[in-house]
Scaffold this motif. Structure first.
Motif, PDB file in Angstrom:
ATOM      1  N   ARG A 328     -61.718 -66.435  -1.264  1.00 58.32           N
ATOM      2  CA  ARG A 328     -61.062 -65.469  -2.199  1.00 58.32           C
ATOM      3  C   ARG A 328     -60.842 -64.039  -1.415  1.00 58.32           C
ATOM      4  O   ARG A 328     -59.907 -63.728  -1.270  1.00 58.32           O
ATOM      5  N   ARG A 329     -61.298 -64.039  -0.517  1.00 53.55           N
ATOM      6  CA  ARG A 329     -61.635 -62.486   0.027  1.00 53.55           C
ATOM      7  C   ARG A 329     -61.170 -62.780   1.388  1.00 53.55           C
ATOM      8  O   ARG A 329     -59.818 -61.806   1.359  1.00 53.55           O
ATOM      9  N   SER A 331     -57.938 -64.448   0.952  1.00 56.39           N
ATOM     10  CA  SER A 331     -56.775 -64.925   0.495  1.00 56.39           C
ATOM     11  C   SER A 331     -56.371 -63.779  -0.310  1.00 56.39           C
ATOM     12  O   SER A 331     -54.724 -63.342  -0.257  1.00 56.39           O
ATOM     13  N   ASP A 332     -57.051 -62.613  -0.745  1.00 55.13           N
ATOM     14  CA  ASP A 332     -56.991 -61.665  -1.209  1.00 55.13           C
ATOM     15  C   ASP A 332     -55.985 -60.364   0.669  1.00 55.13           C
ATOM     16  O   ASP A 332     -55.253 -59.607  -0.184  1.00 55.13           O
ATOM     17  N   ARG A 333     -56.837 -60.613   0.887  1.00 61.86           N
ATOM     18  CA  ARG A 333     -56.419 -59.918   2.612  1.00 61.86           C
ATOM     19  C   ARG A 333     -54.523 -59.863   2.942  1.00 61.86           C
ATOM     20  O   ARG A 333     -54.867 -59.148   3.810  1.00 61.86           O
ATOM     21  N   ASP A 335     -51.290 -60.948   3.583  1.00 64.54           N
ATOM     22  CA  ASP A 335     -49.785 -60.924   2.471  1.00 64.54           C
ATOM     23  C   ASP A 335     -49.027 -62.186   2.476  1.00 64.54           C
ATOM     24  O   ASP A 335     -49.271 -62.936   3.754  1.00 64.54           O
ATOM     25  N   TRP A 339     -49.703 -65.396   5.006  1.00 66.62           N
ATOM     26  CA  TRP A 339     -49.348 -67.228   4.767  1.00 66.62           C
ATOM     27  C   TRP A 339     -47.814 -67.864   5.229  1.00 66.62           C
ATOM     28  O   TRP A 339     -48.381 -69.478   4.859  1.00 66.62           O
ATOM     29  N   ALA A 354     -60.791 -71.287  -3.769  1.00 67.07           N
ATOM     30  CA  ALA A 354     -60.765 -70.142  -4.109  1.00 67.07           C
ATOM     31  C   ALA A 354     -61.126 -70.327  -5.693  1.00 67.07           C
ATOM     32  O   ALA A 354     -62.144 -69.257  -6.171  1.00 67.07           O
ATOM     33  N   ARG A 400     -47.765 -70.990  -3.281  1.00 61.07           N
ATOM     34  CA  ARG A 400     -48.801 -71.754  -2.113  1.00 61.07           C
ATOM     35  C   ARG A 400     -47.889 -73.067  -1.658  1.00 61.07           C
ATOM     36  O   ARG A 400     -48.238 -73.999  -0.899  1.00 61.07           O
TER      37      ARG A 400
END
Length: 436
Positions: A328-329, A331-333, A335, A339, A354, A400
């Motif tokens: 999660r952490r 993935s949030d970082r 952009d 990806w 996540a 994704r």
């Protein structure tokens, strides 16, 4: 048909002459460094300090030290840091001290980890260049002479070579080595080639001591995988560095499946790995450009975190909780640019981890294992997406399912070139990989 102008031709010839002259100077310097010897009688200071942390590695230690003392760069000092060994390592080290005046031994009272041992070695190093070696690895005979000669020629802050993996007497190059070290790149910055950060091993490079002290060191202590953040910091903070195609370190791959599996599943091992990534993130996010940040984040998610997900699907709830929080952490970082560095199967793993969807993550990993890394695809709004039969049940956003930029690169070939009158005819083919 285009013709090269005379001024341009002169410039090209001049550039080539300077390149040849520089190559000649480097060859002379390498020969000089390889032939000149350091003796106690002359009191000559070493050119390179080699720092080796040692902890209970008696079976592989001799091969490591022998490879260092056999270097064509003889003006070196080998600093062996006995980090509280309880086997016969101390006896082996003492024997080498008596055999070669270039060997020095530092002894710590108890095991404090490689970071602390390396820092202790740096504190006593006397040379203008430093390098680090693990006690179970070996160094090719000409590696140090080549890297020091390169740095003398280019003026870069550090030089990093390729790695060869050794397992059961056979050698191989990991895929990331082939990508990063395919060609030699001198006096570059991380902006020029962000993919250099796929190589964060400490033992295949030589640093200028001044650069290490001012911009990189020391190693963090009290944590595993202490080399990740300093190596990332070196890339980000270097005025320039040299990326070499030659192999400068032979890394021994331990092939005990039970031991490897157990280490990967230890919660402390996992937390140490993720802590190292978080520490590096603080450096990259604060000091690097968006392009470099995206490349580093993509590498971590594609190569590191996705591997933890693979272990987590068969692990206990505690292990899964740590992996889920990290997924999660990071993935949030990330952009969209970050990806694009992540392969589609790894994107799906992270998205499912996540969300805590471990059953679906396990099935997705099995699907790609059975069907290959490149799935059936479809095009939507100019993007190439994986077309999976299980897509509806995964409940992940459409982005994704997009394949990475490496999976969709252009492949092209010129098969024939010929003049037909005043027309130049070129025949060949080109296609976008993974596009059905």
């Amino acid at each position: 048909m285009a013709f090269t102008t005379v001024p341009k031709l002169r410039a090209q010839l001049a550039q080539r002459w300077w390149a040849l002259a520089a190559s000649s100077r480097a060859a002379r310097l390498q020969s000089y460094l390889g032939l000149r010897r350091m003796t106690p009688a002359t009191g000559t200071l070493p050119v390179l300090s080699v720092i080796v942390p040692v902890y209970n590695d008696q079976d592989r230690l001799v091969a490591c030290i022998d490879s260092l003392l056999a270097q064509t760069l003889t003006e070196l000092e080998v600093i062996l840091v006995d980090d509280g060994s309880t086997d016969h390592s101390a006896t082996i080290l003492a024997d080498y001290v008596h055999r070669d005046s270039r060997v020095r031994v530092i002894t710590t009272r108890r095991n404090g980890g490689r970071g602390q041992a390396r820092n202790a070695g740096v504190a006593t190093a006397r040379a203008p260049y430093i390098t680090f070696v693990d006690s179970d690895d070996t160094i090719p005979a000409g590696a140090y002479a080549y890297m020091v000669a390169t740095l003398e020629r280019t003026g870069s802050d550090f030089a990093v070579g390729a790695v060869r993996g050794l397992k059961r007497g056979k050698s191989s190059r990991p895929a990331w080595v082939r990508d990063v070290h395919r060609v030699k790149r001198l006096q570059i910055t991380i902006e020029d080639f962000p993919d250099a950060m796929h190589d964060v091993i400490a033992c295949n490079r030589v640093f200028r001591r001044e650069f290490w002290d001012d911009a990189v060191g020391p190693f963090p202590t009290g944590m595993a995988f202490e080399d990740h953040a300093p190596m990332v910091a070196a890339y980000v903070r270097a005025t320039s560095f040299d990326l070499l195609s030659a192999t400068t370190s032979n890394v021994r791959i331990r092939d005990d499946p039970a031991t490897i599996w157990q280490q990967k599943h230890q919660i402390s091992n996992l937390e140490g790995r993720i802590a190292a990534k978080d520490l590096a993130w603080e450096i990259v996010s604060a000091e690097a450009s968006p392009t470099v940040v995206a490349a580093w984040l993509g590498r971590v998610m594609d190569f590191d975190l996705s591997l933890y997900v693979e272990f987590a699907v068969h692990a206990d709830d505690e292990y899964r909780a740590v992996v889920q929080a990290a997924a999660r952490r990071f993935s949030d970082r990330a952009d969209e640019a970050a990806w694009r560095h992540v392969r589609v199967d790894r994107k799906l793993r992270l998205g499912l981890a996540a969300a805590g969807a471990w059953v679906q993550a396990d099935r997705t990993i099995d699907y790609f294992r059975l069907n290959g890394a490149i799935p059936t695809t479809r095009v939507s709004h100019g993007k190439i997406l994986a077309h999976l039969p299980t897509a509806p049940e995964l409940r992940l956003p459409a982005e994704r399912f997009e394949l990475s930029q490496h999976q969709t690169s252009l492949a092209a070939c010129i098969a024939k070139v010929a003049w037909s009158g005043e027309v130049l005819q070129v025949e060949g083919w080109a296609f976008i990989q993974a596009l059905d």
